[in-house]
Design a protein around this motif. Sequence first.
Motif, short mmCIF file in Angstrom:
data_model
loop_
_atom_site.label_atom_id
_atom_site.label_comp_id
_atom_site.label_asym_id
_atom_site.label_seq_id
_atom_site.Cartn_x
_atom_site.Cartn_y
_atom_site.Cartn_z
N TRP A 44 0.84 -1.21 0.00
CA TRP A 44 0.00 0.00 0.00
C TRP A 44 0.87 1.26 0.00
O TRP A 44 0.59 2.21 -0.73
N LEU A 45 1.94 1.25 0.81
CA LEU A 45 2.83 2.42 0.87
C LEU A 45 3.51 2.66 -0.47
O LEU A 45 3.65 3.80 -0.91
N LEU A 46 3.93 1.56 -1.13
CA LEU A 46 4.55 1.70 -2.45
C LEU A 46 3.55 2.23 -3.47
O LEU A 46 3.89 3.04 -4.33
N TYR A 47 2.30 1.78 -3.33
CA TYR A 47 1.24 2.26 -4.22
C TYR A 47 1.06 3.77 -4.04
O TYR A 47 0.93 4.50 -5.02
N LEU A 48 1.08 4.23 -2.79
CA LEU A 48 0.95 5.66 -2.51
C LEU A 48 2.12 6.44 -3.10
O LEU A 48 1.94 7.49 -3.71
N LEU A 49 3.35 5.90 -2.94
CA LEU A 49 4.54 6.56 -3.50
C LEU A 49 4.44 6.63 -5.02
O LEU A 49 4.70 7.67 -5.62
N ASP A 50 4.05 5.49 -5.62
CA ASP A 50 3.89 5.41 -7.07
C ASP A 50 2.89 6.48 -7.56
O ASP A 50 3.21 7.28 -8.43
N SER A 51 1.71 6.50 -6.94
CA SER A 51 0.67 7.45 -7.35
C SER A 51 1.12 8.89 -7.15
O SER A 51 0.91 9.74 -8.02
N SER A 52 1.75 9.16 -6.01
CA SER A 52 2.12 10.54 -5.68
C SER A 52 3.15 11.10 -6.66
O SER A 52 3.23 12.31 -6.85
N LEU A 53 3.94 10.22 -7.28
CA LEU A 53 4.98 10.67 -8.22
C LEU A 53 4.55 10.54 -9.68
O LEU A 53 5.27 10.95 -10.59
N ILE B 35 16.09 15.10 6.54
CA ILE B 35 16.75 16.39 6.31
C ILE B 35 16.36 16.95 4.94
O ILE B 35 16.05 18.14 4.81
N ALA B 36 16.33 16.07 3.91
CA ALA B 36 15.98 16.50 2.56
C ALA B 36 14.56 17.04 2.51
O ALA B 36 14.29 18.07 1.87
N VAL B 37 13.63 16.35 3.19
CA VAL B 37 12.22 16.78 3.20
C VAL B 37 12.08 18.09 3.97
O VAL B 37 11.38 19.01 3.53
N ALA B 38 12.78 18.20 5.09
CA ALA B 38 12.71 19.43 5.89
C ALA B 38 13.26 20.60 5.09
O ALA B 38 12.77 21.73 5.20
N GLY B 39 14.30 20.35 4.25
CA GLY B 39 14.90 21.40 3.46
C GLY B 39 14.04 21.80 2.26
O GLY B 39 13.85 22.98 1.98
N ALA B 40 13.48 20.79 1.56
CA ALA B 40 12.74 21.07 0.32
C ALA B 40 11.28 21.43 0.59
O ALA B 40 10.65 22.11 -0.23
N ARG B 41 10.73 20.99 1.73
CA ARG B 41 9.31 21.20 2.07
C ARG B 41 8.40 20.94 0.87
O ARG B 41 7.74 21.85 0.34
N PRO B 42 8.34 19.67 0.39
CA PRO B 42 7.58 19.37 -0.84
C PRO B 42 6.07 19.29 -0.56
O PRO B 42 5.51 18.21 -0.39
N VAL B 43 5.41 20.46 -0.59
CA VAL B 43 3.97 20.47 -0.30
C VAL B 43 3.13 20.27 -1.57
O VAL B 43 1.99 19.83 -1.49
N ASP B 44 3.72 20.55 -2.75
CA ASP B 44 2.96 20.32 -3.98
C ASP B 44 3.67 19.27 -4.85
O ASP B 44 4.76 18.82 -4.54
N TYR B 45 2.99 18.91 -5.94
CA TYR B 45 3.49 17.83 -6.80
C TYR B 45 4.87 18.14 -7.38
O TYR B 45 5.76 17.27 -7.36
N ALA B 46 5.05 19.39 -7.87
CA ALA B 46 6.31 19.76 -8.53
C ALA B 46 7.51 19.59 -7.59
O ALA B 46 8.53 19.01 -7.97
#
Lengths: 130, 115
Positions: A44-53, B35-46
């Motif tokens: 399920w987690l991989l599915y979420l990662l796949d979809s989100s990207l 650390i990468a997430v805290a730095g980039a703060r990816p709140v949107d798809y891009a």
Amino acid sequence: MPEASLKKKRPLWYNLSPLDLPLPGLVSILHRISGAALFLLLVWLLYLLDSSLASPERFAAVKATLAHPFAKLVLLGLLWSFLHHLCAGIRYLFLDIHKGVDLPTARATSAAVLAASLALTVLLGWLLLW
Amino acid sequence: MVNRIVVGAHYGVRDWLVQRLSAVVMTVYTVVFAIAVAGARPVDYAAWKALFAQGWMRVATLLFFVSLLLHAWVGMRDILMDYIRPTGLRLTLEVIVILVLTACAGWAVQILWRA
């Protein structure tokens, strides 16, 4: 068979309640349960990662799915599973190199693992999920 | 201590070591990822997409998933050996775990290197 004669002498009563365990035992069984939970929900987690990207639309769909209270509850459980597994795992790595093996230290680090993983779950759950 | 003669078998030392080494790799990745997430703060798809588009991030995440595959295999096999007594059922479940984990690793590669 030698097993047959040995089996007769053994009591057939096992107390499997984790709540009766001392703290290091509780950390141990929770380490196993959290590991199994992470494996079972890996797909399920991989599915979420796949979809989100995959695309902006599917990213939005993942966001919508995770906004559901039940999904948040499951993710919160997984977050705790990961953090407990991580904290307890670090403790085991120290035990492997014979650090903290005496009983008072082992009990103290068990309590620390339980407290740290719960505190981090609350903190990260609040930051990421709400 | 049992005075057994160690010959011709691993006695699980290799699996024990693989479990620990993969644990260390995943712990390091967790810190780096945080650390990468805290730095980039990816709140949107891009921003989320850009985070995983970096070459080092793809390779680091691949190392994480390979470690996860090995780590989860040792752990799940331990669980199955402890609780599933019938040999046929245990073997079946072990094969399922291997197939699921290998498929997940392949899927992760696809996710990471998809254009």
